[in-house]
Design a protein around this motif. Structure first.
Motif, PDB file in Angstrom:
ATOM      1  N   ARG A  24     -26.373  -9.389 -19.054  1.00 47.16           N
ATOM      2  CA  ARG A  24     -26.084  -7.953 -19.117  1.00 47.16           C
ATOM      3  C   ARG A  24     -25.011  -7.504 -18.125  1.00 47.16           C
ATOM      4  O   ARG A  24     -24.866  -6.333 -17.846  1.00 47.16           O
ATOM      5  CB  ARG A  24     -27.344  -7.112 -18.920  1.00 47.16           C
ATOM      6  N   GLY A  25     -24.246  -8.468 -17.589  1.00 51.98           N
ATOM      7  CA  GLY A  25     -23.133  -8.136 -16.706  1.00 51.98           C
ATOM      8  C   GLY A  25     -21.912  -7.737 -17.519  1.00 51.98           C
ATOM      9  O   GLY A  25     -21.766  -8.121 -18.676  1.00 51.98           O
ATOM     10  N   ASN A  26     -21.049  -6.954 -16.920  1.00 52.16           N
ATOM     11  CA  ASN A  26     -19.815  -6.547 -17.591  1.00 52.16           C
ATOM     12  C   ASN A  26     -18.723  -7.568 -17.319  1.00 52.16           C
ATOM     13  O   ASN A  26     -18.622  -8.099 -16.214  1.00 52.16           O
ATOM     14  CB  ASN A  26     -19.364  -5.179 -17.098  1.00 52.16           C
ATOM     15  N   PRO A  48     -18.028 -15.574 -18.937  1.00 52.73           N
ATOM     16  CA  PRO A  48     -17.643 -16.961 -18.665  1.00 52.73           C
ATOM     17  C   PRO A  48     -18.759 -17.791 -18.016  1.00 52.73           C
ATOM     18  O   PRO A  48     -18.927 -18.970 -18.333  1.00 52.73           O
ATOM     19  CB  PRO A  48     -16.448 -16.826 -17.719  1.00 52.73           C
ATOM     20  N   THR A  49     -19.531 -17.195 -17.128  1.00 51.97           N
ATOM     21  CA  THR A  49     -20.602 -17.932 -16.450  1.00 51.97           C
ATOM     22  C   THR A  49     -21.702 -18.331 -17.425  1.00 51.97           C
ATOM     23  O   THR A  49     -22.137 -19.488 -17.443  1.00 51.97           O
ATOM     24  CB  THR A  49     -21.188 -17.082 -15.309  1.00 51.97           C
ATOM     25  N   CYS A  50     -22.150 -17.395 -18.241  1.00 47.30           N
ATOM     26  CA  CYS A  50     -23.208 -17.701 -19.203  1.00 47.30           C
ATOM     27  C   CYS A  50     -22.711 -18.644 -20.292  1.00 47.30           C
ATOM     28  O   CYS A  50     -23.459 -19.505 -20.760  1.00 47.30           O
ATOM     29  CB  CYS A  50     -23.756 -16.415 -19.816  1.00 47.30           C
ATOM     30  N   LEU A  51     -21.447 -18.530 -20.690  1.00 40.50           N
ATOM     31  CA  LEU A  51     -20.882 -19.435 -21.687  1.00 40.50           C
ATOM     32  C   LEU A  51     -20.861 -20.865 -21.152  1.00 40.50           C
ATOM     33  O   LEU A  51     -21.226 -21.803 -21.869  1.00 40.50           O
ATOM     34  CB  LEU A  51     -19.477 -18.986 -22.073  1.00 40.50           C
ATOM     35  N   ALA A  52     -20.478 -21.041 -19.891  1.00 48.40           N
ATOM     36  CA  ALA A  52     -20.492 -22.374 -19.285  1.00 48.40           C
ATOM     37  C   ALA A  52     -21.918 -22.923 -19.231  1.00 48.40           C
ATOM     38  O   ALA A  52     -22.152 -24.112 -19.470  1.00 48.40           O
ATOM     39  CB  ALA A  52     -19.885 -22.326 -17.891  1.00 48.40           C
ATOM     40  N   GLY A  53     -22.884 -22.047 -18.934  1.00 46.61           N
ATOM     41  CA  GLY A  53     -24.283 -22.471 -18.921  1.00 46.61           C
ATOM     42  C   GLY A  53     -24.770 -22.896 -20.291  1.00 46.61           C
ATOM     43  O   GLY A  53     -25.531 -23.864 -20.424  1.00 46.61           O
ATOM     44  N   LEU A  54     -24.332 -22.196 -21.329  1.00 44.45           N
ATOM     45  CA  LEU A  54     -24.704 -22.575 -22.697  1.00 44.45           C
ATOM     46  C   LEU A  54     -24.147 -23.942 -23.063  1.00 44.45           C
ATOM     47  O   LEU A  54     -24.845 -24.765 -23.658  1.00 44.45           O
ATOM     48  CB  LEU A  54     -24.204 -21.534 -23.698  1.00 44.45           C
TER      49      LEU A  54
END
Length: 71
Positions: A24-26, A48-54
């Motif tokens: 939920r970050g912008n 970008p952070t959550c995409l890398a985690g995925l």
């Protein structure tokens, strides 16, 4: 949306923020990266952070070993 005005030149720039579907970050997809799309009929947006985690999670679930770089 955020408007940025450069003090020296007076130029105005608008940044369209997106909200990450996971944290939920912008984030700004044009400036930072990330992904905007859909999973089936569900619209999703990943910073970008959550995409890398995925990607790391998918690699782990597929059994891919961690990459090593040799000179």
């Amino acid at each position: 949306m955020t408007k940025i005005i450069k003090l020296h030149t007076g130029e105005e720039e608008e940044i369209h923020w997106q909200e990450c579907s996971i944290c939920r970050g912008n984030f700004d997809p044009d400036g930072e990266g990330g992904l905007i799309g859909s999973l089936g009929i569900l619209p999703v947006q990943f910073c970008p952070t959550c995409l890398a985690g995925l990607f790391s999670m998918v690699d782990y679930l597929r059994g891919k070993e961690e990459e090593t770089f040799d000179d």
